[in-house]
Design an enzyme around this catalytic site. Structure first.
Site: not given
Ligand code: NAD
Length: 295
Positions: A64-65, A95, A170, A245
């Site tokens: 999740l975000p 994260t 992280k 963030k």
């Molecule tokens: P994203 O915004 O693409 O995906 C997050 C998803 O969570 C969205 O589809 C949203 O609809 C869903 N969501 C939010 N609240 C929800 C809930 N209560 N129930 C169900 N679904 C819910 O983000 P992402 O890029 O996939 O990143 C996710 C996590 O991974 C973050 O914490 C980010 O910091 C971490 N991260 C991302 C990357 C990257 O390259 N994108 C790399 C490493 C870590």
């Protein structure tokens, strides 16, 4: 194994898909219809809610975000922890603040649920290829249970320490990445302003003492690297707002432990300015736009 997967965004979608392809029964849920439809098209079973997704599941994985999303998913009277049978494995890969991860782990321990914070590095490319690096916080016994699942999504699994330690590792890593991307962008913009070919300069620096991950895998200058978000108008990838963030989490943590992180603080301000300029949804490598002339 029957696995509930909550959060199917840029990272969670491909991670859930890799578990599905490995033969696990994945019950997936996301609030966004677009995210769920993408997975359904690839044969993953969709759930109507998080509660629905955990029915009969031996493990729950969330991606999740931010902290507030994770806390509201798991904690409280209506949270998932209150609904899971004893022994269900909980792995949060988002994260988030180490303090939030510890809160979830403590609540899970009270309910007899093995729990890990397991944030990742490796970007969307790593999520798709199943080559992520996991930084894990929690007990050895919970990690032993989780390892076969993590191995289907990642290539490196590091046990950083007790609950919350994965999150601390992280933010140290991402603070360094945020700073490196700004430094790399400045150097490329300086070269371009002097008429150097960014491709040639990138190769020179990659093989010299300035070599780093941004030059190796994620060049921020359009036209240099076909596979980088810069080649797709900075769409997808790791959003500027997510980097902002993480840098905020690093600064909060530094304040708590009285550490000096001046470049981390400056990097946070630069990503904040970029986000305020309306670019928060673009990949974080678009920070190079702060240093390059407008077209
Ligand atoms: P994203 O915004 O693409 O995906 C997050 C998803 O969570 C969205 O589809 C949203 O609809 C869903 N969501 C939010 N609240 C929800 C809930 N209560 N129930 C169900 N679904 C819910 O983000 P992402 O890029 O996939 O990143 C996710 C996590 O991974 C973050 O914490 C980010 O910091 C971490 N991260 C991302 C990357 C990257 O390259 N994108 C790399 C490493 C870590």
């Amino acid at each position: 194994m029957k696995i509930a997967f909550i959060g199917l965004g840029n990272m969670g979608g491909p991670m859930a898909l890799n578990l599905h392809k490995a033969g696990h029964t994945v019950q997936a849920f996301d609030l966004s219809k677009a995210a769920t439809e993408k997975l359904a098209a690839q044969g993953v079973t969709l759930a109507a809610s998080a509660t629905d997704a955990v029915q009969g599941a031996q493990a729950v994985i969330s991606m999740l975000p931010a902290s507030q999303h994770v806390e509201s998913l798991y904690l409280g009277e209506n949270g998932l922890l209150a609904q899971l049978p004893t022994g269900t494995l909980v792995i949060d890969c988002s994260t988030i603040a180490a303090a939030s991860a510890k809160k979830v782990a403590q609540a899970a321990a009270v309910r007899g649920l093995p729990c890990l914070d397991a944030p990742v590095s490796g970007g969307t490319g790593g999520a798709m290829a199943g080559t992520l690096t996991f930084m894990v916080g929690g007990d050895d016994s919970a990690l032993a249970l989780a390892r076969p699942l993590l191995e289907k999504m990642g290539a490196n699994i590091f046990h950083a320490g007790a609950a919350g330690a994965g999150q601390t590792a992280k933010i140290c890593n991402n603070m360094l990445l945020g700073i490196l991307m700004i430094g790399t962008s400045e150097a490329l913009a300086l070269g371009a302003a002097n008429g150097l070919d960014p491709q040639v300069l990138s190769e020179i620096m990659r093989r010299s003492s300035g070599g780093n991950w941004a030059l190796e895998k994620y060049n921020p200058m359009p036209g240099v690297m076909e596979t980088a978000p810069a080649a797709k108008g900075y769409a997808g990838g790791f959003g500027t707002d997510l980097m902002l963030k993480d840098l905020g989490l690093a600064q909060e943590n530094a304040t708590t432990v009285k550490a000096a992180t001046p470049l981390g603080g400056l990097a946070r301000s630069l990503y904040a300015a970029h986000s305020l300029a309306g670019q928060g949804g673009l990949d974080f490598s678009s920070i190079i736009q702060l240093f390059t002339p407008k077209a």
